[in-house]
Design an enzyme around this catalytic site. Structure first.
Site, PDB file in Angstrom:
ATOM      1  N   ALA A   1     -52.730 -26.601 -15.178  1.00 31.57           N
ATOM      2  CA  ALA A   1     -52.539 -25.655 -16.284  1.00 31.57           C
ATOM      3  C   ALA A   1     -51.675 -24.471 -15.882  1.00 31.57           C
ATOM      4  CB  ALA A   1     -53.899 -25.179 -16.796  1.00 31.57           C
ATOM      5  N   GLY A   2     -50.787 -24.698 -14.923  1.00 26.52           N
ATOM      6  CA  GLY A   2     -49.853 -23.649 -14.542  1.00 26.52           C
ATOM      7  C   GLY A   2     -48.770 -23.475 -15.588  1.00 26.52           C
TER       8      GLY A   2
ATOM      9  N   VAL B   1     -45.789 -24.947 -15.952  1.00 28.56           N
ATOM     10  CA  VAL B   1     -45.263 -26.204 -16.502  1.00 28.56           C
ATOM     11  C   VAL B   1     -46.296 -26.861 -17.411  1.00 28.56           C
ATOM     12  CG1 VAL B   1     -44.445 -28.532 -15.967  1.00 28.56           C
ATOM     13  CG2 VAL B   1     -43.702 -26.603 -14.562  1.00 28.56           C
TER      14      VAL B   1
ATOM     15  N   ASP C   1     -57.512 -28.191 -15.264  1.00 35.62           N
ATOM     16  CA  ASP C   1     -57.157 -27.486 -14.038  1.00 35.62           C
ATOM     17  C   ASP C   1     -58.428 -27.253 -13.229  1.00 35.62           C
ATOM     18  OD1 ASP C   1     -54.429 -25.806 -13.208  1.00 35.62           O
ATOM     19  OD2 ASP C   1     -56.247 -25.034 -12.261  1.00 35.62           O
TER      20      ASP C   1
ATOM     21  N   ARG D   1     -42.212 -24.301  -5.490  1.00 39.20           N
ATOM     22  CA  ARG D   1     -41.336 -23.796  -4.433  1.00 39.20           C
ATOM     23  C   ARG D   1     -41.318 -22.269  -4.410  1.00 39.20           C
ATOM     24  NH1 ARG D   1     -35.412 -26.029  -4.333  1.00 39.20           N
ATOM     25  NH2 ARG D   1     -35.608 -26.295  -6.577  1.00 39.20           N
TER      26      ARG D   1
ATOM     27  N   ARG E   1     -37.422 -28.783  -2.014  1.00 37.67           N
ATOM     28  CA  ARG E   1     -38.507 -29.585  -2.587  1.00 37.67           C
ATOM     29  C   ARG E   1     -39.218 -30.386  -1.504  1.00 37.67           C
ATOM     30  NH1 ARG E   1     -34.129 -29.843  -6.146  1.00 37.67           N
ATOM     31  NH2 ARG E   1     -34.549 -29.042  -8.241  1.00 37.67           N
TER      32      ARG E   1
ATOM     33  N   ASN F   1     -48.382 -31.366  -1.267  1.00 38.86           N
ATOM     34  CA  ASN F   1     -48.473 -31.961  -2.602  1.00 38.86           C
ATOM     35  C   ASN F   1     -48.905 -33.418  -2.585  1.00 38.86           C
ATOM     36  OD1 ASN F   1     -47.962 -29.583  -3.866  1.00 38.86           O
ATOM     37  ND2 ASN F   1     -45.843 -30.023  -4.412  1.00 38.86           N
TER      38      ASN F   1
ATOM     39  N   ARG G   1     -29.730 -29.446 -17.494  1.00 39.57           N
ATOM     40  CA  ARG G   1     -29.047 -28.365 -16.770  1.00 39.57           C
ATOM     41  C   ARG G   1     -27.545 -28.618 -16.709  1.00 39.57           C
ATOM     42  NH1 ARG G   1     -33.640 -27.956 -11.990  1.00 39.57           N
ATOM     43  NH2 ARG G   1     -34.892 -26.317 -12.996  1.00 39.57           N
TER      44      ARG G   1
ATOM     45  N   HIS H   1     -34.561 -36.366  -7.178  1.00 38.35           N
ATOM     46  CA  HIS H   1     -34.589 -34.993  -7.705  1.00 38.35           C
ATOM     47  C   HIS H   1     -34.483 -34.026  -6.529  1.00 38.35           C
ATOM     48  CE1 HIS H   1     -35.362 -31.764 -10.443  1.00 38.35           C
ATOM     49  NE2 HIS H   1     -36.568 -31.481  -9.962  1.00 38.35           N
TER      50      HIS H   1
END
Length: 316
Positions: free
Chosen positions: A12-13, A15, A36, A85, A91, A98, A154, A178
């Site tokens: 639930a951050g 993003v 979360d 990050r 990453r 992670n 982007r 990515h």
């Protein structure tokens, strides 16, 4: 079309919260579950957004929870959990921390929603999809990672600024891992159907490509205490909409290569994928230039190195 879809978002951050908001306001699900480990965080964000419903005009029900039981039988699960990050980090620097988080999350998602379509967002993205596969055993067509949609939007944004045109006139495509070796496809990126190779000189294109590759890091360096989330959430929701509405849209996602483009068939890396109610319905093979194909293979090799490191360190 997935009628009355139940979509769960793990994490639930920034993003996860923004993804919840956009799915609800587009009414892409009957129920959205925001989960979360922090008590009160998902409940507070869910309640806040539910109180916006009368103004925004949506009837999606949002549930905030700390209990995976509430995610049971989800049609789609979006995994955003993970460390973001910080300035100066790549990453890849997030790999060990992670992977441990992904292991815990994937086990619980597989327990409560084994048949769900799973979209991974955590970094390093392609390696996290690999980890989710190893732990959760999800079907190949029901597991994917969100990265290419973000990198492509982007690239499109930067092209539109350079061309001084509306973003609506631009189409862009970015493949590969990515990371800083992603592959913006200049031959498939256009303004009103005209390839950018016919519009810009090589120096300009190289500058646009480099900014796209460093796009996430540019935002991290500006924010200083977090990473990108508005465009990230939009990119996730682009994939969700294609699945829920069964549009068969072709989007760049981290998917199992199936040996396409001469890549390792067991690798997950960013490729054009046709998305529908069955998840990844086809990996589309584009006619790339020799330079683009070589760059794609180099990017995939880097992803494989990360996956090998996961195995060597026995992180799973």
């Amino acid at each position: 079309m997935l009628a009355n879809a139940k979509i769960s978002i793990i994490g639930a951050g920034q993003v996860g919260g923004t993804t919840m908001l956009r799915i609800a306001e587009k009414e892409l699900a009957k129920t959205v579950v925001l989960l979360d480990i922090v008590e009160g965080l998902p409940q507070g964000k869910a309640l806040d957004e539910m109180e916006a419903a009368p103004i925004e005009g949506f009837d999606t029900e949002i549930i905030g929870t700390n209990d995976y039981k509430d995610t049971e039988n989800s049609d789609i699960v979006i995994i955003t959990s993970g460390m973001p990050r910080k300035p100066g980090m790549s990453r890849d620097d997030l790999l060990e921390k992670n992977v441990k988080i992904m292991k815990d999350v994937a086990e619980k998602v597989a327990k409560y929603s084994p048949d769900a379509i799973v979209i991974v967002v955590a970094n390093p993205l392609d390696a996290m999809v690999y980890a989710a596969k190893k732990v959760g055993g999800f079907a190949d067509n029901k597991l994917m990672g969100q990265a290419g949609c973000l990198d492509s939007t982007r690239f499109a944004r930067f092209i539109a600024w350079e061309a001084k045109c509306s973003v609506k006139a631009v189409q862009a495509m970015t493949l590969g891992g990515h990371g800083d070796d992603m592959v913006p496809l200049t031959s498939y990126s256009t303004v009103r159907g005209v390839p950018i190779t016919k519009i810009f000189d090589k120096e300009t294109i190289d500058r646009l490509v480099e900014r796209t590759r460093k796009g996430g890091g540019e935002i991290v360096s500006l924010l200083k205490t977090g990473s990108a989330f508005y465009a990230t959430a939009s990119a996730v929701v682009q994939m969700v909409e294609a699945i829920v509405k069964d549009t068969k849209d072709i989007l760049p996602c981290a998917v199992k290569t199936q040996g396409k483009y001469g890549l390792d068939p067991d690798l997950f890396v960013g490729l054009p994928a046709k998305l529908g109610q069955n998840g990844v319905e086809e990996v589309v093979e584009l006619d790339l230039t020799d330079e683009e194909l070589a760059a794609l293979k180099a990017s995939a090799d880097h992803v494989k190195e990360l996956c090998n490191r996961i195995e060597e360190l026995k992180l799973l």
